[in-house]
Design a protein around this motif. Structure first.
Motif, mmCIF file in Angstrom:
data_model
loop_
_atom_site.group_PDB
_atom_site.id
_atom_site.type_symbol
_atom_site.label_atom_id
_atom_site.label_comp_id
_atom_site.label_asym_id
_atom_site.label_seq_id
_atom_site.Cartn_x
_atom_site.Cartn_y
_atom_site.Cartn_z
ATOM 1 N N ASP A 135 -8.656 3.665 6.625
ATOM 2 C CA ASP A 135 -8.397 3.817 5.188
ATOM 3 C C ASP A 135 -9.601 3.253 4.440
ATOM 4 O O ASP A 135 -10.239 2.308 4.913
ATOM 5 C CB ASP A 135 -7.122 3.065 4.774
ATOM 6 C CG ASP A 135 -6.501 3.651 3.507
ATOM 7 O OD1 ASP A 135 -5.421 4.256 3.595
ATOM 8 O OD2 ASP A 135 -7.126 3.518 2.428
ATOM 9 N N ASN A 136 -9.922 3.847 3.290
ATOM 10 C CA ASN A 136 -11.071 3.344 2.525
ATOM 11 C C ASN A 136 -10.656 2.299 1.483
ATOM 12 O O ASN A 136 -11.486 1.834 0.720
ATOM 13 C CB ASN A 136 -11.872 4.483 1.877
ATOM 14 C CG ASN A 136 -11.080 5.226 0.812
ATOM 15 O OD1 ASN A 136 -9.892 4.959 0.635
ATOM 16 N ND2 ASN A 136 -11.728 6.140 0.115
ATOM 17 N N ASP A 137 -9.354 1.947 1.457
ATOM 18 C CA ASP A 137 -8.876 0.914 0.537
ATOM 19 C C ASP A 137 -8.659 -0.374 1.347
ATOM 20 O O ASP A 137 -7.814 -0.403 2.246
ATOM 21 C CB ASP A 137 -7.561 1.405 -0.091
ATOM 22 C CG ASP A 137 -6.911 0.359 -0.979
ATOM 23 O OD1 ASP A 137 -7.407 -0.786 -1.047
ATOM 24 O OD2 ASP A 137 -5.879 0.684 -1.604
ATOM 25 N N PRO A 138 -9.398 -1.433 1.038
ATOM 26 C CA PRO A 138 -9.273 -2.675 1.820
ATOM 27 C C PRO A 138 -7.845 -3.236 1.812
ATOM 28 O O PRO A 138 -7.404 -3.828 2.815
ATOM 29 C CB PRO A 138 -10.226 -3.653 1.123
ATOM 30 C CG PRO A 138 -11.064 -2.843 0.205
ATOM 31 C CD PRO A 138 -10.393 -1.534 -0.038
ATOM 32 N N LEU A 158 -5.548 10.068 15.565
ATOM 33 C CA LEU A 158 -6.316 9.508 14.447
ATOM 34 C C LEU A 158 -5.499 9.681 13.174
ATOM 35 O O LEU A 158 -5.114 10.803 12.830
ATOM 36 C CB LEU A 158 -7.662 10.238 14.316
ATOM 37 C CG LEU A 158 -8.530 9.843 13.125
ATOM 38 C CD1 LEU A 158 -8.970 8.377 13.212
ATOM 39 C CD2 LEU A 158 -9.771 10.751 13.037
ATOM 40 N N ASP A 159 -5.216 8.571 12.486
ATOM 41 C CA ASP A 159 -4.456 8.594 11.226
ATOM 42 C C ASP A 159 -5.441 8.296 10.090
ATOM 43 O O ASP A 159 -5.911 7.164 9.949
ATOM 44 C CB ASP A 159 -3.337 7.536 11.316
ATOM 45 C CG ASP A 159 -2.535 7.389 10.028
ATOM 46 O OD1 ASP A 159 -2.730 8.194 9.107
ATOM 47 O OD2 ASP A 159 -1.708 6.455 9.965
ATOM 48 N N VAL A 160 -5.760 9.307 9.305
ATOM 49 C CA VAL A 160 -6.781 9.178 8.251
ATOM 50 C C VAL A 160 -6.080 8.916 6.906
ATOM 51 O O VAL A 160 -5.249 9.712 6.485
ATOM 52 C CB VAL A 160 -7.631 10.467 8.158
ATOM 53 C CG1 VAL A 160 -8.720 10.311 7.094
ATOM 54 C CG2 VAL A 160 -8.248 10.811 9.513
ATOM 55 N N ALA A 220 0.890 -1.166 0.000
ATOM 56 C CA ALA A 220 0.000 0.000 0.000
ATOM 57 C C ALA A 220 0.919 1.205 0.000
ATOM 58 O O ALA A 220 2.126 1.066 0.198
ATOM 59 C CB ALA A 220 -0.876 0.005 1.246
ATOM 60 N N PHE A 221 0.334 2.393 -0.200
ATOM 61 C CA PHE A 221 1.158 3.613 -0.220
ATOM 62 C C PHE A 221 1.715 3.872 1.176
ATOM 63 O O PHE A 221 0.998 3.801 2.158
ATOM 64 C CB PHE A 221 0.294 4.797 -0.641
ATOM 65 C CG PHE A 221 1.070 6.064 -0.843
ATOM 66 C CD1 PHE A 221 1.425 6.481 -2.115
ATOM 67 C CD2 PHE A 221 1.452 6.831 0.246
ATOM 68 C CE1 PHE A 221 2.135 7.656 -2.304
ATOM 69 C CE2 PHE A 221 2.173 8.004 0.073
ATOM 70 C CZ PHE A 221 2.513 8.412 -1.209
ATOM 71 N N GLY A 222 2.980 4.215 1.247
ATOM 72 C CA GLY A 222 3.530 4.668 2.520
ATOM 73 C C GLY A 222 4.628 3.799 3.086
ATOM 74 O O GLY A 222 4.555 3.348 4.220
ATOM 75 N N GLY A 275 0.114 2.173 7.289
ATOM 76 C CA GLY A 275 0.041 2.367 8.745
ATOM 77 C C GLY A 275 1.215 3.156 9.293
ATOM 78 O O GLY A 275 1.349 3.349 10.512
ATOM 79 N N ILE A 276 2.045 3.674 8.406
ATOM 80 C CA ILE A 276 3.337 4.236 8.829
ATOM 81 C C ILE A 276 3.209 5.400 9.813
ATOM 82 O O ILE A 276 3.931 5.448 10.818
ATOM 83 C CB ILE A 276 4.193 4.627 7.599
ATOM 84 C CG1 ILE A 276 5.609 5.015 8.014
ATOM 85 C CG2 ILE A 276 3.547 5.730 6.772
ATOM 86 C CD1 ILE A 276 6.590 5.082 6.864
ATOM 87 N N LEU A 277 2.270 6.336 9.565
ATOM 88 C CA LEU A 277 2.198 7.524 10.431
ATOM 89 C C LEU A 277 1.638 7.141 11.808
ATOM 90 O O LEU A 277 2.129 7.620 12.838
ATOM 91 C CB LEU A 277 1.350 8.622 9.776
ATOM 92 C CG LEU A 277 1.859 9.132 8.427
ATOM 93 C CD1 LEU A 277 0.908 10.185 7.858
ATOM 94 C CD2 LEU A 277 3.264 9.713 8.556
HETATM 95 C C1 LIG Z 1 -0.968 9.332 -0.012
HETATM 96 S S1 LIG Z 1 -1.504 7.898 0.805
HETATM 97 C C2 LIG Z 1 -0.833 8.173 2.442
HETATM 98 C C3 LIG Z 1 -0.406 6.911 3.163
HETATM 99 C C4 LIG Z 1 0.318 7.153 4.473
HETATM 100 N N1 LIG Z 1 -0.546 7.777 5.444
HETATM 101 C C5 LIG Z 1 1.559 8.005 4.283
HETATM 102 O O1 LIG Z 1 1.594 9.112 4.796
HETATM 103 O O2 LIG Z 1 2.507 7.550 3.625
HETATM 104 C C6 LIG Z 1 -3.233 8.263 1.001
HETATM 105 C C7 LIG Z 1 -4.059 7.143 1.590
HETATM 106 O O3 LIG Z 1 -5.359 7.685 1.835
HETATM 107 C C8 LIG Z 1 -6.344 6.720 1.507
HETATM 108 N N2 LIG Z 1 -7.598 7.443 1.238
HETATM 109 C C9 LIG Z 1 -7.927 8.196 0.152
HETATM 110 N N3 LIG Z 1 -9.168 8.706 0.292
HETATM 111 C C10 LIG Z 1 -9.639 8.287 1.501
HETATM 112 C C11 LIG Z 1 -10.856 8.475 2.223
HETATM 113 N N4 LIG Z 1 -11.846 9.197 1.711
HETATM 114 N N5 LIG Z 1 -10.990 7.887 3.432
HETATM 115 C C12 LIG Z 1 -9.986 7.138 3.948
HETATM 116 N N6 LIG Z 1 -8.809 6.912 3.314
HETATM 117 C C13 LIG Z 1 -8.637 7.484 2.107
HETATM 118 C C14 LIG Z 1 -5.751 5.971 0.325
HETATM 119 O O4 LIG Z 1 -6.328 4.680 0.209
HETATM 120 C C15 LIG Z 1 -4.264 5.925 0.697
HETATM 121 O O5 LIG Z 1 -3.938 4.756 1.423
#
Ligand SMILES: C[S@@+](CC[C@H](N)C(=O)[O-])C[C@H]1O[C@@H](n2cnc3c(N)ncnc32)[C@H](O)[C@@H]1O
Length: 301
Positions: A192-195, A167-169, A138-140, A174-176
């Protein structure tokens, strides 16, 4: 259509000033393994990027190459240097695993916090924190500029005592949230909204023995309740604006909000303007390459 099990290799020759933003982009957005060669005699540097995605359809392949080409031109304009050259070739899958592993090596994303891949037995130095994770889930993985910008601000807030509820949105890997827990946060909820991201973050939380502090959930932001001492969201500018009301509601009075995924300039100004209208004051804006990260405080006190 390409042959089975082939991946793209991009060879980029650039002014050295663009090496970091190009690597960030290739690692963070295309999930490539990137190799950087030393400067040649003409003062330019060579990057080889090995993309993770295999057997692309012709349309997708063309789209990726165009996207990267457009990004390279844009960067050259921003930094006022000559445009990098881009050559594309293909390589067989067997090489990818070893290339990826060769280039995903333990690294200190911010001083004192090392990201190490699962296949390395990394020996932490005294006082050093380590997060163990696999790339490409996943990203991050910490290679993107916005992730490291957020980490520095999360550390600042948590170490100053603002980490009782975090809260980490858009947690990605999960890095942050994991970093907040290592810096001393007592409760962390990561959503996160991506399973795939939820699965990756849950696995990483368990692997790093943080499950007693950190929970990972697919819950929608609107369904999250309670007040948090720190809310962090590294998501793109447009999504942050859409989420602004919900994010603002979840930060307790006097609490901190860390936002990134925002380009410098107009996007940063929009975010400051929007959150000022919701009762937040900008405390700090950090910048790296073309990105900004903002630390905002709710209320005046
Ligand atoms: C740029 S990545 C950041 C990942 C990590 N937090 C980091 O800082 O490296 C953005 C993340 O936000 C999630 N995301 C995008 N829109 C979202 C939403 N509406 N609700 C929850 N998560 C969302 C994506 O699935 C993705 O995993």
């Amino acid at each position: 259509m390409m042959d089975q099990n082939l991946r793209l290799k991009l060879s980029i020759c650039t002014d050295p000033v663009l090496v970091e933003p190009i690597s960030d982009f290739l690692l963070g957005v295309t999930e490539s393994a990137v190799e950087i060669d030393v400067a040649d005699q003409d003062g330019r540097q060579y990057l080889n990027a090995y993309l993770a995605e295999a057997d692309m359809e012709e349309g997708r392949r063309r789209q990726i190459i165009l996207q990267i080409g457009a990004y390279l031109s844009e960067l050259a304009k921003i930094f006022k240097v000559s445009e990098p050259s881009l050559a594309v070739s293909e390589y067989a899958e067997e090489d990818w695993g070893s290339n990826w592993k060769k280039h995903f090596i333990p690294f200190a994303i911010v001083p004192g916090l090392v990201i190490a891949p699962t296949w390395e037995r990394y020996q932490a130095a005294p006082g050093e924190q380590v997060i163990v994770m696999d790339p490409g889930m996943a990203f991050g993985t910490g290679h993107h500029a916005t992730t490291s910008l957020c980490l520095a601000l999360v550390r600042e807030v948590v170490e100053r005592g603002g980490g009782s509820r975090v809260l980490d949105v858009g947690t990605g890997t999960g890095i942050l949230g994991m970093a907040a827990a290592l810096y001393g946060a007592t409760r962390v909820l990561a959503i996160d909204n991506d399973p795939l991201a939820v699965a990756a973050a849950s696995e990483n939380v368990a692997r790093n023995d943080l499950a007693t502090v950190m929970e990972v959930s697919a819950a929608a932001l609107e369904k999250v309740a309670g007040g948090y001492t720190l809310v962090v969201a590294n998501i793109i500018h447009d999504t942050l604006l859409e989420m602004a009301g919900a994010l603002a509601r979840l930060v307790e009075e006097g609490g901190a909000l860390v936002l990134s995924g925002i380009l410098q300039g107009e996007q940063t100004e929009n975010i400051v303007h929007c959150f000022s209208g919701l009762g937040f004051e900008p405390v700090r804006i950090d910048r790296l390459a073309e990105w900004s990260a903002l630390l905002l405080r709710k209320g005046k006190g």
